[in-house]
Design an enzyme around this catalytic site. Structure first.
Site, PDB file in Angstrom:
ATOM      1  N   LYS A   1      -2.112 -13.899  -1.714  1.00  0.00           N
ATOM      2  CA  LYS A   1      -2.682 -12.540  -1.859  1.00  0.00           C
ATOM      3  C   LYS A   1      -1.628 -11.736  -2.602  1.00  0.00           C
ATOM      4  O   LYS A   1      -0.723 -11.156  -2.005  1.00  0.00           O
ATOM      5  CB  LYS A   1      -2.954 -11.958  -0.465  1.00  0.00           C
ATOM      6  CG  LYS A   1      -4.044 -10.901  -0.391  1.00  0.00           C
ATOM      7  CD  LYS A   1      -3.876  -9.733  -1.325  1.00  0.00           C
ATOM      8  CE  LYS A   1      -2.823  -8.737  -0.882  1.00  0.00           C
ATOM      9  NZ  LYS A   1      -2.544  -7.681  -1.894  1.00  0.00           N
TER      10      LYS A   1
ATOM     11  N   PHE B   1       4.425  -6.096  -6.011  1.00  0.00           N
ATOM     12  CA  PHE B   1       4.144  -5.896  -7.439  1.00  0.00           C
ATOM     13  C   PHE B   1       5.349  -6.173  -8.321  1.00  0.00           C
ATOM     14  O   PHE B   1       5.206  -6.437  -9.502  1.00  0.00           O
ATOM     15  CB  PHE B   1       3.662  -4.440  -7.679  1.00  0.00           C
ATOM     16  CG  PHE B   1       4.802  -3.450  -7.786  1.00  0.00           C
ATOM     17  CD1 PHE B   1       5.446  -3.241  -9.008  1.00  0.00           C
ATOM     18  CD2 PHE B   1       5.267  -2.757  -6.672  1.00  0.00           C
ATOM     19  CE1 PHE B   1       6.511  -2.348  -9.115  1.00  0.00           C
ATOM     20  CE2 PHE B   1       6.331  -1.871  -6.771  1.00  0.00           C
ATOM     21  CZ  PHE B   1       6.959  -1.670  -7.999  1.00  0.00           C
TER      22      PHE B   1
ATOM     23  N   GLU C   1      14.783   4.063   0.429  1.00  0.00           N
ATOM     24  CA  GLU C   1      14.719   3.228  -0.777  1.00  0.00           C
ATOM     25  C   GLU C   1      13.909   3.996  -1.819  1.00  0.00           C
ATOM     26  O   GLU C   1      12.708   4.234  -1.629  1.00  0.00           O
ATOM     27  CB  GLU C   1      14.029   1.891  -0.464  1.00  0.00           C
ATOM     28  CG  GLU C   1      13.961   0.981  -1.672  1.00  0.00           C
ATOM     29  CD  GLU C   1      13.177  -0.307  -1.416  1.00  0.00           C
ATOM     30  OE1 GLU C   1      12.115  -0.262  -0.766  1.00  0.00           O
ATOM     31  OE2 GLU C   1      13.634  -1.358  -1.885  1.00  0.00           O
TER      32      GLU C   1
ATOM     33  N   SER D   1       7.469  -3.905   1.086  1.00  0.00           N
ATOM     34  CA  SER D   1       8.257  -2.814   1.661  1.00  0.00           C
ATOM     35  C   SER D   1       8.467  -3.036   3.166  1.00  0.00           C
ATOM     36  O   SER D   1       7.692  -3.750   3.811  1.00  0.00           O
ATOM     37  CB  SER D   1       7.532  -1.491   1.412  1.00  0.00           C
ATOM     38  OG  SER D   1       6.251  -1.549   2.009  1.00  0.00           O
TER      39      SER D   1
ATOM     40  N   GLU E   1      -2.128  -5.998  -5.769  1.00  0.00           N
ATOM     41  CA  GLU E   1      -3.318  -5.583  -6.510  1.00  0.00           C
ATOM     42  C   GLU E   1      -2.942  -4.746  -7.739  1.00  0.00           C
ATOM     43  O   GLU E   1      -3.796  -4.380  -8.536  1.00  0.00           O
ATOM     44  CB  GLU E   1      -4.289  -4.816  -5.599  1.00  0.00           C
ATOM     45  CG  GLU E   1      -3.766  -3.530  -4.964  1.00  0.00           C
ATOM     46  CD  GLU E   1      -2.950  -3.744  -3.682  1.00  0.00           C
ATOM     47  OE1 GLU E   1      -2.185  -4.723  -3.606  1.00  0.00           O
ATOM     48  OE2 GLU E   1      -3.067  -2.894  -2.768  1.00  0.00           O
ATOM     49  N   ARG E   2      -1.628  -4.441  -7.901  1.00  0.00           N
ATOM     50  CA  ARG E   2      -1.238  -3.594  -9.040  1.00  0.00           C
ATOM     51  C   ARG E   2      -1.039  -4.406 -10.320  1.00  0.00           C
ATOM     52  O   ARG E   2      -1.207  -3.892 -11.412  1.00  0.00           O
ATOM     53  CB  ARG E   2       0.045  -2.836  -8.695  1.00  0.00           C
ATOM     54  CG  ARG E   2      -0.213  -1.862  -7.572  1.00  0.00           C
ATOM     55  CD  ARG E   2       1.001  -1.047  -7.276  1.00  0.00           C
ATOM     56  NE  ARG E   2       1.049  -0.737  -5.857  1.00  0.00           N
ATOM     57  CZ  ARG E   2       2.144  -0.517  -5.183  1.00  0.00           C
ATOM     58  NH1 ARG E   2       3.318  -0.563  -5.782  1.00  0.00           N
ATOM     59  NH2 ARG E   2       2.094  -0.240  -3.911  1.00  0.00           N
TER      60      ARG E   2
ATOM     61  N   CYS F   1      14.323  -5.411  -5.657  1.00  0.00           N
ATOM     62  CA  CYS F   1      14.855  -5.346  -4.285  1.00  0.00           C
ATOM     63  C   CYS F   1      16.349  -5.606  -4.289  1.00  0.00           C
ATOM     64  O   CYS F   1      17.026  -5.347  -3.308  1.00  0.00           O
ATOM     65  CB  CYS F   1      14.145  -6.338  -3.387  1.00  0.00           C
ATOM     66  SG  CYS F   1      14.541  -8.022  -3.803  1.00  0.00           S
TER      67      CYS F   1
HETATM   68  P1  NAD Z   1       4.114  -3.108  -0.551  1.00  0.00           P
HETATM   69  O1  NAD Z   1       4.666  -3.282   0.825  1.00  0.00           O
HETATM   70  O2  NAD Z   1       3.404  -1.850  -0.879  1.00  0.00           O
HETATM   71  O3  NAD Z   1       3.060  -4.285  -0.861  1.00  0.00           O
HETATM   72  C1  NAD Z   1       3.376  -5.647  -0.663  1.00  0.00           C
HETATM   73  C2  NAD Z   1       2.097  -6.414  -0.339  1.00  0.00           C
HETATM   74  O4  NAD Z   1       1.549  -5.904   0.884  1.00  0.00           O
HETATM   75  C3  NAD Z   1       1.020  -6.273  -1.396  1.00  0.00           C
HETATM   76  O5  NAD Z   1       0.393  -7.518  -1.574  1.00  0.00           O
HETATM   77  C4  NAD Z   1       0.069  -5.246  -0.805  1.00  0.00           C
HETATM   78  O6  NAD Z   1      -1.263  -5.429  -1.195  1.00  0.00           O
HETATM   79  C5  NAD Z   1       0.210  -5.476   0.686  1.00  0.00           C
HETATM   80  N1  NAD Z   1       0.005  -4.245   1.469  1.00  0.00           N
HETATM   81  C6  NAD Z   1       0.318  -2.980   1.084  1.00  0.00           C
HETATM   82  N2  NAD Z   1      -0.002  -2.105   2.055  1.00  0.00           N
HETATM   83  C7  NAD Z   1      -0.518  -2.828   3.069  1.00  0.00           C
HETATM   84  C8  NAD Z   1      -1.014  -2.490   4.373  1.00  0.00           C
HETATM   85  N3  NAD Z   1      -1.056  -1.225   4.802  1.00  0.00           N
HETATM   86  N4  NAD Z   1      -1.464  -3.484   5.159  1.00  0.00           N
HETATM   87  C9  NAD Z   1      -1.418  -4.756   4.743  1.00  0.00           C
HETATM   88  N5  NAD Z   1      -0.960  -5.137   3.523  1.00  0.00           N
HETATM   89  C10 NAD Z   1      -0.511  -4.195   2.705  1.00  0.00           C
HETATM   90  O7  NAD Z   1       5.321  -3.393  -1.562  1.00  0.00           O
HETATM   91  P2  NAD Z   1       5.342  -3.206  -3.142  1.00  0.00           P
HETATM   92  O8  NAD Z   1       5.350  -1.756  -3.460  1.00  0.00           O
HETATM   93  O9  NAD Z   1       4.312  -4.059  -3.781  1.00  0.00           O
HETATM   94  O10 NAD Z   1       6.763  -3.838  -3.490  1.00  0.00           O
HETATM   95  C11 NAD Z   1       7.960  -3.126  -3.492  1.00  0.00           C
HETATM   96  C12 NAD Z   1       8.717  -3.350  -2.212  1.00  0.00           C
HETATM   97  O11 NAD Z   1       8.990  -4.739  -2.032  1.00  0.00           O
HETATM   98  C13 NAD Z   1      10.089  -2.675  -2.202  1.00  0.00           C
HETATM   99  O12 NAD Z   1      10.303  -2.116  -0.942  1.00  0.00           O
HETATM  100  C14 NAD Z   1      11.048  -3.830  -2.465  1.00  0.00           C
HETATM  101  O13 NAD Z   1      12.365  -3.633  -1.986  1.00  0.00           O
HETATM  102  C15 NAD Z   1      10.375  -4.927  -1.733  1.00  0.00           C
HETATM  103  N6  NAD Z   1      10.825  -6.235  -2.185  1.00  0.00           N
HETATM  104  C16 NAD Z   1      11.615  -6.958  -1.342  1.00  0.00           C
HETATM  105  C17 NAD Z   1      12.079  -8.201  -1.741  1.00  0.00           C
HETATM  106  C18 NAD Z   1      12.946  -9.021  -0.809  1.00  0.00           C
HETATM  107  O14 NAD Z   1      13.116 -10.205  -1.055  1.00  0.00           O
HETATM  108  N7  NAD Z   1      13.482  -8.449   0.243  1.00  0.00           N
HETATM  109  C19 NAD Z   1      11.738  -8.690  -3.003  1.00  0.00           C
HETATM  110  C20 NAD Z   1      10.913  -7.923  -3.833  1.00  0.00           C
HETATM  111  C21 NAD Z   1      10.455  -6.683  -3.406  1.00  0.00           C
END
Ligand code: NAD
Length: 499
Positions: A173, A149, A384, A226, A176-177, A281
């Site tokens: 994909k 998101f 985090e 994450s 969804e937020r 991140c």
């Molecule tokens: P998230 O892991 O909750 O979601 C990321 C994606 O995974 C979304 O599309 C979501 O729909 C999907 N998802 C969520 N739960 C799932 C599950 N149980 N099974 C399958 N798919 C699932 O992350 P977020 O809250 O959207 O983003 C924030 C996180 O992303 C933070 O931890 C941040 O550090 C990280 N991030 C990392 C980078 C990098 O380059 N390392 C860059 C941006 C963000």
């Protein structure tokens, strides 16, 4: 209520599952839209259609594909403000920050214009008698991008530029937020000349993601989100033999040496720690001053800067420093971790727990927090937080500060503030983190370098954007050819050198 549909075969397509998710306006706390959540059957149909479209797209010459990227740059510039407004309204970040989100994605589309150069193989003539050898880079086919998101424009664009310019079809994909901006990107790609079906945007949750991971057609998965989900996706993608790069969470440190310009360091910490409400991140979430005197002076400089921060909705103007966090659950999680920090003995020097914004009481705003005397065993150090909370861990020496960062399970970015070239060079060479800043707080590499963290911040091979991205989205084929005019060798039964 606004409905957000999938983008399939070049048009907005309502979902059939009957399942939707709420999309909030984080500044007011109101639900502003409902997004469709795809079923496995919808995902499979979108993949099949993408596979058909990919055949022609993959055979289109690279300079024609590059021209789509060229046009896309113009369109993103044309629609920047319109997209940034939507981005701010669904994500909550300030308008200038939303434009930065789009801009850093656009730069990777610019880089992707150079695809023909990146896709060239290698050639050697005369590798043996009458023998030439060459390699070529071919698209993988259909690939999936699963994005978070916090950068709803930048990260999809990081995936789409290199993947599409390499001749792949992509199933995106997004989170969804804040799902509207990815749809806007797809519309612009169509206008830029991308054939229908080559880019499908499918909204969904775990059900959609699992369908992508289990598909035999999808050849590669690029994930950002994450760490627990990154690891899950990496492992599940491997079960069906997919190529996967999965980038996860972070806990970025900034080491402040006693010789650093402390005003500069304090300004950098405030921007990198609290910008975008800490939902980056590459946010700096741990300050590591070296020496008690450095620590005391740093805290003295930080406190008034933090207390002056202007927190508000993006509509309040460009002098707002940061906006709300993305959901109520995110806000509650941040405040819960702050309580844990207090309970475990950290010193809460700036306390934002009672923060409330008049007229926006239901918005997901979190006041800025600063902790001092945090220790490595505390939850607020290990986790985090992804909010406007900066922790200070005091180190007695450079070696202690370095060890602290190296022992942390995350390894996305790190910075050092110093005037000493020797220390900076030693630090950059030894630290086990992917992206390093020397007197630069958020060292996000430009599009023509690569972006990626180490340790639990990144699973899989190769980084995002830069030359790595073209390697990730193509596979190499190597051809050995022999035109042996006049050379007679007879049958060979041993594995011999070509000499
Ligand atoms: P998230 O892991 O909750 O979601 C990321 C994606 O995974 C979304 O599309 C979501 O729909 C999907 N998802 C969520 N739960 C799932 C599950 N149980 N099974 C399958 N798919 C699932 O992350 P977020 O809250 O959207 O983003 C924030 C996180 O992303 C933070 O931890 C941040 O550090 C990280 N991030 C990392 C980078 C990098 O380059 N390392 C860059 C941006 C963000």
């Amino acid at each position: 209520m606004r409905a957000i549909h999938h983008w399939i075969d070049g048009k907005l397509t309502p979902g059939t599952s009957g399942r939707t998710a709420d999309v909030y306006n984080p500044a007011t706390g109101e639900v502003q839209a409902k997004v469709d959540l795809a079923t496995r059957a919808e995902i499979d149909a979108a993949i099949a259609s993408a596979a058909e479209a990919q055949v022609k797209w993959g055979a289109t010459n690279p300079q024609r594909r590059a021209r789509v990227m060229m046009k896309m740059v113009d369109l993103l510039n044309r629609d920047m403000d319109r997209m940034a407004e939507m981005l701010s309204s669904e994500h909550g970040k300030t308008f200038p920050d939303a434009k930065g989100d789009i801009q850093r994605g656009l730069e990777v589309i610019e880089f992707a214009i150079g695809a023909p150069h990146q896709l060239k193989g290698e050639f050697i003539d005369g590798a043996g008698p009458g023998i030439d050898m060459y390699s070529m880079r071919q698209p993988l086919g259909v690939v999936a991008a699963i994005t978070p998101f916090n950068f709803p424009a930048m990260i999809p664009l990081w995936k789409l530029g290199p993947a599409l310019a390499s001749g792949n079809a992509v199933i995106l994909k997004p989170s969804e937020r804040d799902p509207t901006v990815p749809n806007m990107i797809a519309e612009l790609f169509k206008e830029a000349g991308l054939p229908d079906g080559v880019l499908q945007v499918i909204h969904g949750d775990k059900e959609a993601v699992d369908a992508l991971l289990d598909s035999d057609v999808i050849q590669a998965v690029g994930f950002v989100g994450s760490t627990p989900i990154a690891q899950y996706i990496y492992e599940r993608a491997a079960q069906t033999g997919k190529r996967a790069q999965c980038f996860g969470g972070a806990k970025n440190h900034m080491i402040i040496m006693p010789d650093a310009d402390l005003d500069q360091a304090a300004d950098a910490l405030v921007g990198a720690g609290y910008g975008a409400a800490g939902e980056r991140c590459m946010a700096v979430s741990v300050a590591v001053p070296v020496g008690e005197e450095t620590a005391d002076r740093l805290i003295e400089k930080l406190v008034p800067r933090i207390e002056k921060l202007k927190v508000g909705p993006w509509t309040a103007g460009n002098d707002v420093d940061y906006g709300p966090v993305v959901t109520k659950a995110a806000k509650e999680n941040i405040l819960r971790l702050v309580e844990t920090g207090v309970a475990q003995g950290a010193e809460l020097v700036v306390d934002g727990r009672d923060f409330s914004l008049q007229g926006y009481e239901d918005g997901f705003f979190v006041g800025p927090h600063l902790f001092d005397r945090v220790t490595p065993d505390m939850d607020i150090y290990r986790t985090e937080i992804f909010g406007p909370v900066l922790s200070t861990v005091r180190a007695a020496s450079y070696e202690e500060a370095l060890k602290l960062a190296m022992d942390h399970e995350y390894g996305n970015g790190i910075a050092m503030f110093t005037r000493d070239g020797d220390t900076a060079r030693d630090f950059a060479s030894r630290v086990n983190v992917g992206m390093i800043g020397i007197n630069v707080p958020i060292p996000v590499p430009l599009a023509y370098f690569t972006f990626g963290g180490w340790k639990k911040s990144g699973f899989g091979d190769l980084n995002q954007h830069g030359p790595d991205a073209f390697r990730f989205y193509t596979r190499t084929k190597t051809v050995t050819s022999r035109w042996p005019s006049g050379i007679k060798e007879g049958a060979a039964f041993n594995f011999k050198a070509m000499d």
